[in-house]
Scaffold this active site. Sequence first.
Site, PDB file in Angstrom:
ATOM      1  N   HIS A  51      25.794 -13.172  55.504  1.00 59.89           N
ATOM      2  CA  HIS A  51      27.113 -13.330  55.083  1.00 59.89           C
ATOM      3  C   HIS A  51      26.642 -11.951  53.600  1.00 59.89           C
ATOM      4  CE1 HIS A  51      29.916 -16.094  56.780  1.00 59.89           C
ATOM      5  NE2 HIS A  51      29.334 -15.482  57.925  1.00 59.89           N
ATOM      6  N   GLU A  53      27.482 -12.531  50.683  1.00 59.61           N
ATOM      7  CA  GLU A  53      27.694 -13.060  49.141  1.00 59.61           C
ATOM      8  C   GLU A  53      26.031 -13.609  48.971  1.00 59.61           C
ATOM      9  OE1 GLU A  53      29.689 -13.756  51.438  1.00 59.61           O
ATOM     10  OE2 GLU A  53      31.000 -15.033  50.273  1.00 59.61           O
ATOM     11  N   CYS A  76      33.123 -18.593  52.672  1.00 63.15           N
ATOM     12  CA  CYS A  76      33.227 -19.485  53.789  1.00 63.15           C
ATOM     13  C   CYS A  76      32.429 -20.650  53.574  1.00 63.15           C
ATOM     14  CB  CYS A  76      32.529 -19.084  55.259  1.00 63.15           C
ATOM     15  SG  CYS A  76      30.844 -18.958  54.907  1.00 63.15           S
ATOM     16  N   CYS A  85      28.514 -20.457  52.692  1.00 59.14           N
ATOM     17  CA  CYS A  85      27.959 -19.558  51.733  1.00 59.14           C
ATOM     18  C   CYS A  85      28.171 -19.776  49.772  1.00 59.14           C
ATOM     19  CB  CYS A  85      28.904 -18.172  51.225  1.00 59.14           C
ATOM     20  SG  CYS A  85      28.327 -17.000  52.345  1.00 59.14           S
ATOM     21  N   TRP A 171      42.885  20.290  76.132  1.00 62.39           N
ATOM     22  CA  TRP A 171      43.061  19.545  75.366  1.00 62.39           C
ATOM     23  C   TRP A 171      44.094  20.295  73.590  1.00 62.39           C
ATOM     24  CZ3 TRP A 171      40.271  15.987  75.522  1.00 62.39           C
ATOM     25  CH2 TRP A 171      38.869  15.569  75.678  1.00 62.39           C
ATOM     26  N   THR A 197      45.938   7.992  83.697  1.00 60.54           N
ATOM     27  CA  THR A 197      45.253   9.094  83.396  1.00 60.54           C
ATOM     28  C   THR A 197      43.801   9.516  83.297  1.00 60.54           C
ATOM     29  OG1 THR A 197      46.124   8.355  80.504  1.00 60.54           O
ATOM     30  CG2 THR A 197      44.178   8.957  80.470  1.00 60.54           C
ATOM     31  N   LEU A 205      35.796   7.695  78.021  1.00 61.79           N
ATOM     32  CA  LEU A 205      36.181   6.883  77.228  1.00 61.79           C
ATOM     33  C   LEU A 205      35.061   6.147  76.653  1.00 61.79           C
ATOM     34  CD1 LEU A 205      38.953   5.393  79.021  1.00 61.79           C
ATOM     35  CD2 LEU A 205      39.506   7.170  77.902  1.00 61.79           C
ATOM     36  N   GLU A 295      45.129   3.917  74.250  1.00 64.68           N
ATOM     37  CA  GLU A 295      45.081   6.005  74.346  1.00 64.68           C
ATOM     38  C   GLU A 295      45.918   6.275  75.590  1.00 64.68           C
ATOM     39  OE1 GLU A 295      41.359   7.947  73.720  1.00 64.68           O
ATOM     40  OE2 GLU A 295      40.830   6.628  72.248  1.00 64.68           O
TER      41      GLU A 295
HETATM   42  N1  LIG Z   1      47.828  14.009  74.527  1.00 69.05           N
HETATM   43  C1  LIG Z   1      47.178  12.345  74.444  1.00 69.05           C
HETATM   44  O1  LIG Z   1      46.974  11.631  74.182  1.00 69.05           O
HETATM   45  C2  LIG Z   1      47.286  11.990  75.992  1.00 69.05           C
HETATM   46  C3  LIG Z   1      46.503  10.244  76.481  1.00 69.05           C
HETATM   47  C4  LIG Z   1      45.669   9.643  77.545  1.00 69.05           C
HETATM   48  C5  LIG Z   1      46.566  10.606  78.385  1.00 69.05           C
HETATM   49  N2  LIG Z   1      47.274  11.144  78.215  1.00 69.05           N
HETATM   50  C6  LIG Z   1      48.438  12.142  79.642  1.00 69.05           C
HETATM   51  O2  LIG Z   1      49.059  11.119  80.180  1.00 69.05           O
HETATM   52  C7  LIG Z   1      49.318  11.380  81.444  1.00 69.05           C
HETATM   53  C8  LIG Z   1      49.373  10.271  82.287  1.00 69.05           C
HETATM   54  O3  LIG Z   1      50.323   8.934  81.919  1.00 69.05           O
HETATM   55  P1  LIG Z   1      50.709   8.408  82.209  1.00 69.05           P
HETATM   56  O4  LIG Z   1      52.392   7.614  82.552  1.00 69.05           O
HETATM   57  O5  LIG Z   1      50.933   8.941  84.206  1.00 69.05           O
HETATM   58  O6  LIG Z   1      49.967   7.293  82.617  1.00 69.05           O
HETATM   59  P2  LIG Z   1      48.937   5.895  82.462  1.00 69.05           P
HETATM   60  O7  LIG Z   1      50.009   5.891  81.198  1.00 69.05           O
HETATM   61  O8  LIG Z   1      48.003   6.448  82.007  1.00 69.05           O
HETATM   62  O9  LIG Z   1      49.784   4.988  83.882  1.00 69.05           O
HETATM   63  C9  LIG Z   1      50.096   4.374  83.815  1.00 69.05           C
HETATM   64  C10 LIG Z   1      50.078   3.589  84.908  1.00 69.05           C
HETATM   65  O10 LIG Z   1      49.291   2.158  84.515  1.00 69.05           O
HETATM   66  C11 LIG Z   1      49.509   1.310  85.346  1.00 69.05           C
HETATM   67  N3  LIG Z   1      50.169   0.397  84.796  1.00 69.05           N
HETATM   68  C12 LIG Z   1      49.925  -1.084  84.968  1.00 69.05           C
HETATM   69  N4  LIG Z   1      49.627  -2.043  84.549  1.00 69.05           N
HETATM   70  C13 LIG Z   1      50.633  -1.038  83.777  1.00 69.05           C
HETATM   71  C14 LIG Z   1      51.349  -1.608  82.366  1.00 69.05           C
HETATM   72  N5  LIG Z   1      51.950  -3.092  81.828  1.00 69.05           N
HETATM   73  N6  LIG Z   1      52.582  -0.490  81.716  1.00 69.05           N
HETATM   74  C15 LIG Z   1      51.995   0.783  82.377  1.00 69.05           C
HETATM   75  N7  LIG Z   1      51.002   1.346  83.074  1.00 69.05           N
HETATM   76  C16 LIG Z   1      50.436  -0.367  83.768  1.00 69.05           C
HETATM   77  C17 LIG Z   1      50.283   1.684  86.551  1.00 69.05           C
HETATM   78  O11 LIG Z   1      49.809   1.990  87.489  1.00 69.05           O
HETATM   79  P3  LIG Z   1      50.236   0.653  88.713  1.00 69.05           P
HETATM   80  O12 LIG Z   1      51.205   0.275  89.350  1.00 69.05           O
HETATM   81  O13 LIG Z   1      49.358   1.370  90.149  1.00 69.05           O
HETATM   82  O14 LIG Z   1      49.056  -0.446  88.042  1.00 69.05           O
HETATM   83  C18 LIG Z   1      50.738   2.661  85.845  1.00 69.05           C
HETATM   84  O15 LIG Z   1      51.707   3.570  86.786  1.00 69.05           O
HETATM   85  C19 LIG Z   1      48.323  12.263  81.882  1.00 69.05           C
HETATM   86  O16 LIG Z   1      49.380  13.999  82.109  1.00 69.05           O
HETATM   87  C20 LIG Z   1      47.302  12.755  80.799  1.00 69.05           C
HETATM   88  O17 LIG Z   1      46.746  13.569  80.924  1.00 69.05           O
HETATM   89  C21 LIG Z   1      47.633  12.172  77.315  1.00 69.05           C
END
Ligand SMILES: NC(=O)c1ccc[n+]([C@@H]2O[C@H](COP(=O)([O-])OP(=O)(O)OC[C@H]3O[C@@H](n4cnc5c(N)ncnc54)[C@H](OP(=O)(O)O)[C@@H]3O)[C@@H](O)[C@H]2O)c1
Length: 368
Positions: A51, A53, A76, A85, A171, A197, A205, A295
């Site tokens: 820690h 300290e 702690c 500590c 992007w 996504t 990621l 994200e």
């Molecule tokens: N600009 C940015 O920062 C950024 C970041 C990320 C993504 N994006 C864009 O976002 C788009 C994708 O978004 P999206 O809405 O299509 O997909 P998403 O939010 O990435 O994924 C949604 C899917 O996740 C699954 N899921 C499972 N449990 C869930 C829950 N509790 N809540 C929500 N979803 C759950 C579902 O599929 P199932 O029902 O099959 O499980 C749902 O259809 C893309 O165009 C990507 O390029 C942009």
Amino acid sequence: MKADEFYMRRALRLARKGECRVSPNPMVGAVIVKDGRIIGEGFHACCGENHAEVNAIECAIEDPAGSQFYVTLEPCCHQGRTPPCVERLIALRPARVIVGTIDPNPLVSGRGIAALEAHGIETTVGVLADACAALNERFFKFIQTGRPFVTLKFAQTLDGRIATRTGHSRWISSHPSLRFAHELRSTHDAILVGVGTVINDDPELTVRHVRGRNPLRVILDSTLRVPPSSRVLSARDDARTLIATVGNADPEKRRRLERAGVEVLTVPPDGAGRVSLPHLLGLLGERRISSVLIEGGAEVITRVLAARLADRLVVVVAPKIIGRGTEAVGDLGHDRMEQALPLTLRRLRRRGRDTVFEFTVEKNPQPV
Ligand SMILES: NC(=O)c1ccc[n+]([C@@H]2O[C@H](COP(=O)([O-])OP(=O)(O)OC[C@H]3O[C@@H](n4cnc5c(N)ncnc54)[C@H](OP(=O)(O)O)[C@@H]3O)[C@@H](O)[C@H]2O)c1
């Protein structure tokens, strides 16, 4: 008091050096001052190791007896992976121990201070308390609730889109923002996205643009529709992947993923039959995941906000307009302004051409 703040500020700077490596432990810094000079200082550098300290004591250039001992978090008093500590401090007999904040860990929570005082060591508590608590907000949430601290982050255009009408999003933000995103990833234990996504963007990621460890990659995928060729499924350095699904997912798909070295975790479903986010966060907490960076994409962002699960919101706004496209935040079921999610701005900065807003999401007792 001025001197106390000066040395506590130094201890805070030291504490931050442990970011990325101490989780789920807190970041802690310590400074030992004697006759107006710093004679030792240290920080908690890595979970399971000394820690702050002890590091300060071990590098002290003089006997700390009679010193002023500054530490950002209460010392702690319990045996963990390292000895208490407080015992080291009592043996050293500093004149005074100055503490930033009480440790909310139920095993400590004021007992460290009480033990010092019981041995006749003067204590001062609460110097730069807000800054010391803010430093460890992730640890505080985790230790108090058993659930990880949640940061929700996305990049959007000025008109609030996270992708074009075709789903294209690479992007939206500039390269400096991408580096910032990787810095943010490196400070979290896990990173979470929806399978939408993964299908759309095929992201890796990982932390590639800065030095740092890769967080656990968590994919929400109720029906295991993640494409087998997805980059998140391939092992890269230390990056591990966990697919969160529900009980009725196809067992053959599950086996295929597991054979590829990916962990598949069954989580109770929510009302819509998808992975229940509160349950998943609880399960991640049980694995000592103390912080999660969510994200996106759009559906996930919307569900996280609707369920009031985010503690911090980070929005990168690019100076671009794309018109029709994917809205960052979908329907939250709000009809009236007083239902709006209350946010408090905590930081605003520029990254390249983009503006990064950082908010605290105020807790609303009435989830939608
Ligand atoms: N600009 C940015 O920062 C950024 C970041 C990320 C993504 N994006 C864009 O976002 C788009 C994708 O978004 P999206 O809405 O299509 O997909 P998403 O939010 O990435 O994924 C949604 C899917 O996740 C699954 N899921 C499972 N449990 C869930 C829950 N509790 N809540 C929500 N979803 C759950 C579902 O599929 P199932 O029902 O099959 O499980 C749902 O259809 C893309 O165009 C990507 O390029 C942009």
